[in-house]
Write a protein that holds these residues in place. Structure first.
Motif, short mmCIF file in Angstrom:
data_model
loop_
_atom_site.label_atom_id
_atom_site.label_comp_id
_atom_site.label_asym_id
_atom_site.label_seq_id
_atom_site.Cartn_x
_atom_site.Cartn_y
_atom_site.Cartn_z
N PHE A 196 -33.44 -11.80 7.09
CA PHE A 196 -32.43 -12.79 7.46
C PHE A 196 -32.20 -13.78 6.31
O PHE A 196 -31.06 -14.04 5.91
CB PHE A 196 -32.87 -13.54 8.72
N VAL A 197 -33.28 -14.31 5.77
CA VAL A 197 -33.17 -15.26 4.67
C VAL A 197 -32.59 -14.59 3.43
O VAL A 197 -31.78 -15.19 2.70
CB VAL A 197 -34.53 -15.89 4.36
N GLN A 198 -32.98 -13.35 3.18
CA GLN A 198 -32.47 -12.65 2.00
C GLN A 198 -30.96 -12.46 2.10
O GLN A 198 -30.26 -12.54 1.08
CB GLN A 198 -33.15 -11.29 1.84
N GLU A 199 -30.45 -12.23 3.30
CA GLU A 199 -29.00 -12.10 3.47
C GLU A 199 -28.30 -13.40 3.09
O GLU A 199 -27.25 -13.38 2.44
CB GLU A 199 -28.67 -11.71 4.91
N ALA A 200 -28.87 -14.53 3.49
CA ALA A 200 -28.29 -15.82 3.11
C ALA A 200 -28.33 -16.00 1.60
O ALA A 200 -27.35 -16.48 0.99
CB ALA A 200 -29.04 -16.95 3.81
N LEU A 201 -29.44 -15.62 0.98
CA LEU A 201 -29.55 -15.72 -0.47
C LEU A 201 -28.55 -14.81 -1.18
O LEU A 201 -27.94 -15.19 -2.18
CB LEU A 201 -30.97 -15.38 -0.91
#
Length: 258
Positions: free
Chosen positions: A138-143
């Motif tokens: 999830f966080v990687q998608e935001a990054l």
């Protein structure tokens, strides 16, 4: 009253969250015609369809047939719901719409960088990449979305610059929504690239019950142009936002960030 187009300014009509459904044929003709009459370009901030189906995209493209001005768009989360965002993009491209996804375009000397964006939260409430693999994804998608925005902004060579998103880069324009869902409405990670490049304005949608205007840390205006929000908070105005930039300053090159 309609505002006549200006020889001294370029005017953008910005709106998001149209949520076009398959039975909506004819419902947006007047809306789009009014936008085309008052603006020099139309900016669409995602959630253009309701379920992201080919049928909805076809209806949207037909509704856009009355628009003779340039149209630039990004997709939103609803446009991904059916797992075929490429069909939405194809229909929009066929209608002459420029769909941005970490890419840029230029209209009358104004550079536009566009990306969908993603969630993750704001400031100290931002989700960290720690724990289960699902959280890290999830966080990687935001990054990834923030890096796409950074890459697009780095390519702009115009004096005037606009960023087009679906998710919000600041907490100010999601105020009014339940605090519990803030992490799903945007991410401060999207604000970080906007601080490194000179910007005139940022437009997004997604937060239907949010706030119309806020500012980045370095005082760039951010406008939430979700159509339901505009209809509720500006009932006497057209359900799109008109934003102007002076023509006399357009096209001048600027120094980009190192």
């Amino acid at each position: 009253m309609p505002q006549p187009k200006s020889s001294s300014h370029i005017r953008f009509a910005a709106v998001g969250d149209l949520h076009v459904q398959s039975d909506a044929a004819g419902q947006l003709h007047d809306f789009f015609a009014q936008a085309a009459d008052q603006a020099d370009a139309l900016l669409l901030c995602g959630d253009l369809t309701d379920y992201g189906t080919a049928e909805e995209a076809k209806v949207l493209a037909e509704e856009l047939s009355v628009v003779s001005i340039p149209v630039v768009a990004v997709l939103g989360n609803h446009d991904f719901e059916s797992g075929t965002p490429e069909l939405v993009i194809a229909a929009l491209n066929q209608a002459g719409v420029r769909v941005l996804d970490g890419s840029i375009c230029e209209i009358e000397g104004v550079g536009i960088a566009g990306v969908k964006g993603f969630g993750g939260g704001f400031g100290r409430g931002s989700l960290g990449a720690w724990g289960e693999p699902a959280i890290k994804l999830f966080v990687q998608e935001a990054l990834n979305e923030a890096m796409k925005l950074e890459s697009a902004l780095a390519k702009l060579r115009t004096r005037r610059r606009i960023a087009l998103l679906h998710y919000s880069p600041v907490v100010g324009t999601v105020q009014g929504e339940p605090a519990e869902i803030f992490p799903f409405l945007g991410s401060s990670r999207l604000e970080e690239p906007l601080l490194r490049y000179p910007m005139d304005a940022v437009f997004h949608g997604h937060a239907h019950r949010g706030t119309f205007e806020a500012r980045t840390i370095n005082d760039v205006p951010v406008y939430n142009v979700a159509r339901p929000l505009l209809q509720r908070t500006r009932p006497d105005a057209p359900p799109f936002f008109l934003y102007e930039l002076p023509r006399e300053a357009l096209g001048e090159p600027v120094r980009t960030a190192a």
